[in-house]
Design a protein around this motif. Structure first.
Motif, PDB file in Angstrom:
ATOM      1  N   LEU A   1      44.583  38.822  38.833  1.00  0.00           N
ATOM      2  CA  LEU A   1      45.002  40.203  39.101  1.00  0.00           C
ATOM      3  C   LEU A   1      46.420  40.446  38.595  1.00  0.00           C
ATOM      4  O   LEU A   1      46.743  41.552  38.153  1.00  0.00           O
ATOM      5  CB  LEU A   1      44.915  40.500  40.601  1.00  0.00           C
ATOM      6  CG  LEU A   1      43.510  40.498  41.217  1.00  0.00           C
ATOM      7  CD1 LEU A   1      43.582  40.812  42.708  1.00  0.00           C
ATOM      8  CD2 LEU A   1      42.599  41.503  40.520  1.00  0.00           C
ATOM      9  N   HIS A   2      47.266  39.428  38.670  1.00  0.00           N
ATOM     10  CA  HIS A   2      48.619  39.564  38.105  1.00  0.00           C
ATOM     11  C   HIS A   2      48.530  39.871  36.612  1.00  0.00           C
ATOM     12  O   HIS A   2      49.264  40.729  36.096  1.00  0.00           O
ATOM     13  CB  HIS A   2      49.429  38.275  38.308  1.00  0.00           C
ATOM     14  CG  HIS A   2      49.726  37.957  39.744  1.00  0.00           C
ATOM     15  ND1 HIS A   2      49.942  38.936  40.695  1.00  0.00           N
ATOM     16  CD2 HIS A   2      49.854  36.774  40.404  1.00  0.00           C
ATOM     17  CE1 HIS A   2      50.182  38.372  41.859  1.00  0.00           C
ATOM     18  NE2 HIS A   2      50.127  37.066  41.716  1.00  0.00           N
ATOM     19  N   TYR A   3      47.637  39.160  35.937  1.00  0.00           N
ATOM     20  CA  TYR A   3      47.464  39.372  34.500  1.00  0.00           C
ATOM     21  C   TYR A   3      46.981  40.789  34.216  1.00  0.00           C
ATOM     22  O   TYR A   3      47.511  41.473  33.326  1.00  0.00           O
ATOM     23  CB  TYR A   3      46.470  38.344  33.945  1.00  0.00           C
ATOM     24  CG  TYR A   3      46.070  38.611  32.512  1.00  0.00           C
ATOM     25  CD1 TYR A   3      46.944  38.331  31.463  1.00  0.00           C
ATOM     26  CD2 TYR A   3      44.816  39.162  32.209  1.00  0.00           C
ATOM     27  CE1 TYR A   3      46.581  38.592  30.148  1.00  0.00           C
ATOM     28  CE2 TYR A   3      44.451  39.415  30.904  1.00  0.00           C
ATOM     29  CZ  TYR A   3      45.331  39.137  29.872  1.00  0.00           C
ATOM     30  OH  TYR A   3      44.969  39.395  28.572  1.00  0.00           O
TER      31      TYR A   3
ATOM     32  N   THR B   1      47.030  49.049  40.222  1.00  0.00           N
ATOM     33  CA  THR B   1      45.636  49.419  40.482  1.00  0.00           C
ATOM     34  C   THR B   1      44.709  48.224  40.731  1.00  0.00           C
ATOM     35  O   THR B   1      43.883  48.269  41.655  1.00  0.00           O
ATOM     36  CB  THR B   1      45.078  50.256  39.309  1.00  0.00           C
ATOM     37  OG1 THR B   1      45.919  51.391  39.119  1.00  0.00           O
ATOM     38  CG2 THR B   1      43.672  50.727  39.597  1.00  0.00           C
ATOM     39  N   PRO B   2      44.819  47.122  39.941  1.00  0.00           N
ATOM     40  CA  PRO B   2      43.927  45.982  40.204  1.00  0.00           C
ATOM     41  C   PRO B   2      44.044  45.441  41.629  1.00  0.00           C
ATOM     42  O   PRO B   2      43.042  45.021  42.217  1.00  0.00           O
ATOM     43  CB  PRO B   2      44.392  44.931  39.182  1.00  0.00           C
ATOM     44  CG  PRO B   2      44.960  45.738  38.065  1.00  0.00           C
ATOM     45  CD  PRO B   2      45.626  46.903  38.723  1.00  0.00           C
ATOM     46  N   PHE B   3      45.244  45.470  42.195  1.00  0.00           N
ATOM     47  CA  PHE B   3      45.435  44.990  43.562  1.00  0.00           C
ATOM     48  C   PHE B   3      44.885  45.997  44.578  1.00  0.00           C
ATOM     49  O   PHE B   3      44.275  45.611  45.572  1.00  0.00           O
ATOM     50  CB  PHE B   3      46.925  44.749  43.845  1.00  0.00           C
ATOM     51  CG  PHE B   3      47.526  43.653  43.024  1.00  0.00           C
ATOM     52  CD1 PHE B   3      47.264  42.319  43.312  1.00  0.00           C
ATOM     53  CD2 PHE B   3      48.358  43.938  41.948  1.00  0.00           C
ATOM     54  CE1 PHE B   3      47.819  41.303  42.554  1.00  0.00           C
ATOM     55  CE2 PHE B   3      48.915  42.935  41.184  1.00  0.00           C
ATOM     56  CZ  PHE B   3      48.640  41.613  41.484  1.00  0.00           C
TER      57      PHE B   3
ATOM     58  N   LYS C   1      43.332  43.398  49.805  1.00  0.00           N
ATOM     59  CA  LYS C   1      43.538  44.307  50.939  1.00  0.00           C
ATOM     60  C   LYS C   1      43.285  43.592  52.268  1.00  0.00           C
ATOM     61  O   LYS C   1      44.002  43.812  53.252  1.00  0.00           O
ATOM     62  CB  LYS C   1      42.628  45.532  50.792  1.00  0.00           C
ATOM     63  CG  LYS C   1      43.046  46.452  49.647  1.00  0.00           C
ATOM     64  CD  LYS C   1      42.262  47.748  49.628  1.00  0.00           C
ATOM     65  CE  LYS C   1      40.865  47.565  49.112  1.00  0.00           C
ATOM     66  NZ  LYS C   1      40.161  48.865  48.920  1.00  0.00           N
ATOM     67  N   THR C   2      42.280  42.723  52.305  1.00  0.00           N
ATOM     68  CA  THR C   2      42.008  41.950  53.521  1.00  0.00           C
ATOM     69  C   THR C   2      43.152  40.985  53.812  1.00  0.00           C
ATOM     70  O   THR C   2      43.584  40.834  54.966  1.00  0.00           O
ATOM     71  CB  THR C   2      40.690  41.161  53.377  1.00  0.00           C
ATOM     72  OG1 THR C   2      39.637  42.058  53.011  1.00  0.00           O
ATOM     73  CG2 THR C   2      40.335  40.452  54.669  1.00  0.00           C
TER      74      THR C   2
ATOM     75  N   THR D   1      24.154  41.842  49.742  1.00  0.00           N
ATOM     76  CA  THR D   1      25.570  41.728  50.081  1.00  0.00           C
ATOM     77  C   THR D   1      26.420  42.147  48.895  1.00  0.00           C
ATOM     78  O   THR D   1      26.213  41.684  47.770  1.00  0.00           O
ATOM     79  CB  THR D   1      25.908  40.277  50.477  1.00  0.00           C
ATOM     80  OG1 THR D   1      25.005  39.856  51.495  1.00  0.00           O
ATOM     81  CG2 THR D   1      27.329  40.177  50.995  1.00  0.00           C
ATOM     82  N   LYS D   2      27.376  43.045  49.149  1.00  0.00           N
ATOM     83  CA  LYS D   2      28.271  43.526  48.093  1.00  0.00           C
ATOM     84  C   LYS D   2      29.707  43.131  48.376  1.00  0.00           C
ATOM     85  O   LYS D   2      30.123  43.021  49.527  1.00  0.00           O
ATOM     86  CB  LYS D   2      28.211  45.057  47.985  1.00  0.00           C
ATOM     87  CG  LYS D   2      26.950  45.605  47.355  1.00  0.00           C
ATOM     88  CD  LYS D   2      27.076  47.114  47.206  1.00  0.00           C
ATOM     89  CE  LYS D   2      25.856  47.721  46.528  1.00  0.00           C
ATOM     90  NZ  LYS D   2      26.005  49.191  46.356  1.00  0.00           N
ATOM     91  N   LEU D   3      30.481  42.926  47.318  1.00  0.00           N
ATOM     92  CA  LEU D   3      31.917  42.673  47.428  1.00  0.00           C
ATOM     93  C   LEU D   3      32.609  43.513  46.366  1.00  0.00           C
ATOM     94  O   LEU D   3      32.468  43.266  45.178  1.00  0.00           O
ATOM     95  CB  LEU D   3      32.230  41.185  47.225  1.00  0.00           C
ATOM     96  CG  LEU D   3      33.711  40.785  47.348  1.00  0.00           C
ATOM     97  CD1 LEU D   3      34.229  41.072  48.749  1.00  0.00           C
ATOM     98  CD2 LEU D   3      33.895  39.317  47.013  1.00  0.00           C
ATOM     99  N   GLY D   4      33.343  44.533  46.823  1.00  0.00           N
ATOM    100  CA  GLY D   4      34.009  45.429  45.881  1.00  0.00           C
ATOM    101  C   GLY D   4      33.038  46.185  45.012  1.00  0.00           C
ATOM    102  O   GLY D   4      33.307  46.445  43.832  1.00  0.00           O
TER     103      GLY D   4
END
Length: 479
Positions: A250-252, A261-263, A270-271, A376-379
């Motif tokens: 995400l840093h990249y 925005t990526p964060f 966020k968790t 099950t979803k993630l993002g």
């Protein structure tokens, strides 16, 4: 198992580690310190062993089997070589203690047996911090960036990079490894100058930057950052611990887009920030009510310690061994959380908790309506059941190893709280615990059996369990 390619690659890793000892050797020579001979002979031994192993001609490419063997055995060999400066200089006369200190450094655990840190030569202190920094992003990942013969080193990358799903941010593995190390180095240099500007001596700034970005926690002061009594230094350290506990992929992407925005769109991040916020608030209120501290002081102490523990850095700005039971209970719980996937943090990782919570919610809904098909979803992305099963297996094995480690320590005569937290901080690569291994204490009083057990837990935790445990499976060594 292709033994020659395993030996050849470990030889190259030994050469790389030995070369990095030149930096502390320079400091030792400059200080006219007696440890300069220890570094010289350690370099000679490491280079000699590396050259001998490098003579083995690689027989084919690295498969998944060889990847596991290279990563696990490589880390053990590098720890054995990395322990030499401590042993040969007399700083740590016992090889058990020297191996423990080195394993703690390379796995970024930060558990120490040194009792007089301020009296330790600067060359040794730099080497100690450097083991953190090398182990933080990963020696194997560094090797992928340096050595051309590891072009097809995907099994190595997968075996070393922490998290449920290692993320290639660029098409070519070497480019990914190089980019990760450039970001890692950039963060380190930035923190060095930030700490220097805040009033910390330059050498101390280097030591603490290495430890922070690697989420390791080795300090050149006996009572860690509390020795500086500076809210500015603590604030800078908090920021860099937070950053280092996030996914480097995400840093990249954030640097690419020049945006946060990526964060902001990442569920795990966020968790992670949510857990930190809630934990800080609860501890702050507890300290305010039970220890008669001002809200400002309670907030400062709780925020620093929560971030330090959840990122598995292990710095201390206060003796949390003296905190009320509720606050210590939260700290103990955070030992099992850890940073984000793809960060330098250890422990179980926030992503796994998110996945398991979503799966538990799915199972509850299906219990009410068995015919309902739920994914099950993630993002917004569907999680394959194979990933969920891996998370469940990881969690189960992690807890089993934690319990077994705790029982071994209890069998050596340690009290229950010391045993539980020593096992938890070792497999989670955190460092300080509670009772006799609190932030003002160390691990020197533990028995040899306890130290070898904890060293095993450190390695197993850093390499995500399976990379180590698969070597104990008889079928692994068959052709």
């Amino acid at each position: 198992m292709k033994i020659k390619i395993v030996g050849h690659t470990i030889g190259k890793l030994s050469l790389l580690l030995s070369i990095t000892m030149i930096l502390p050797l320079i400091i030792a020579i400059r200080d006219h310190s007696p440890d300069r001979k220890a570094f010289f002979f350690s370099i000679m031994i490491g280079v000699g062993a590396g050259l001998i192993l490098s003579l083995l001609k690689p027989d084919g490419s690295i498969r998944r089997k060889e990847g596991f063997a290279i990563v696990c055995l490589g880390w053990i060999v590098l720890t054995a070589i990395g322990a030499l400066p401590y042993l040969l200089s007399g700083t740590i006369p016992s090889y058990t203690d020297a191996f423990f200190e080195t394993m703690s450094g390379l796995t970024t655990t930060g558990a120490t047996i040194l009792t007089n840190i301020e009296g330790t030569p600067r060359g040794i202190l730099l080497w100690r911090a450097l083991t953190h920094w090398l182990g933080g992003m990963g020696i194997i990942v560094l090797s992928l960036a340096v050595f051309s013969f590891l072009k097809k080193g995907a099994p190595l990358f997968q075996a070393e990079v922490p998290g449920p799903t290692p993320d290639k941010i660029l098409p070519r593995l070497k480019e990914t490894a190089t980019t990760l190390w450039l970001i890692y180095t950039g963060l380190t240099i930035t923190q060095v100058f930030a700490l220097k500007f805040a009033g910390m001596p330059f050498f101390d700034s280097v030591i603490h930057a290495f430890a922070t970005v690697a989420t390791g926690g080795f300090s050149c002061r006996g009572i860690s950052l509390e020795a500086y009594h500076s809210p500015y230094i603590e604030g800078i350290t908090i920021i860099f611990m937070l950053i280092s506990g996030m996914n480097f992929s995400l840093h990249y992407r954030a640097l690419q887009k020049k945006s946060l925005t990526p964060f902001l769109h990442d569920v795990e991040t966020k968790t992670y920030l949510g857990i930190i916020s809630v934990s800080t608030f609860l501890i702050m209120i507890n300290l305010f009510l039970k220890m008669d501290l001002s809200l400002t002081t309670a907030f400062r102490r709780s925020l620093f310690q929560v971030v330090s523990i959840i990122t598995t850095t292990g710095f201390s700005s206060d003796n949390f061994n003296l905190w009320p039971p509720f606050a210590k209970g939260i700290i103990f719980t955070l030992l099992f959380v850890g940073g984000c996937t793809g960060s330098t943090g250890g422990s179980i990782k926030v992503a796994r908790y998110v996945i398991l919570c979503k799966y538990a919610h799915r199972r509850i809904k299906q219990a009410i309506n068995p015919r309902q098909i739920i994914q099950t979803k993630l993002g917004g992305v569907y999680i394959p059941d194979s990933v969920i099963h891996e998370a469940l297996a990881f969690f189960f094995i992690y807890i089993i190893l934690f319990v077994l480690g705790s029982l071994v320590l209890m069998a050596t005569g340690e009290d229950v709280l010391t045993s539980l937290t020593a096992s938890a901080t070792s497999i989670g690569n955190v460092g300080p615990g509670l009772a006799s291994i609190g932030p003002y204490e160390n691990y020197s009083s533990l028995s040899a059996l306890a130290k070898w057990t904890l060293s095993f837990l450190m390695l197993t935790g850093r390499l995500e369990l399976i990379t180590v445990l698969v070597l104990f499976y008889p079928g692994f060594w068959r052709k």
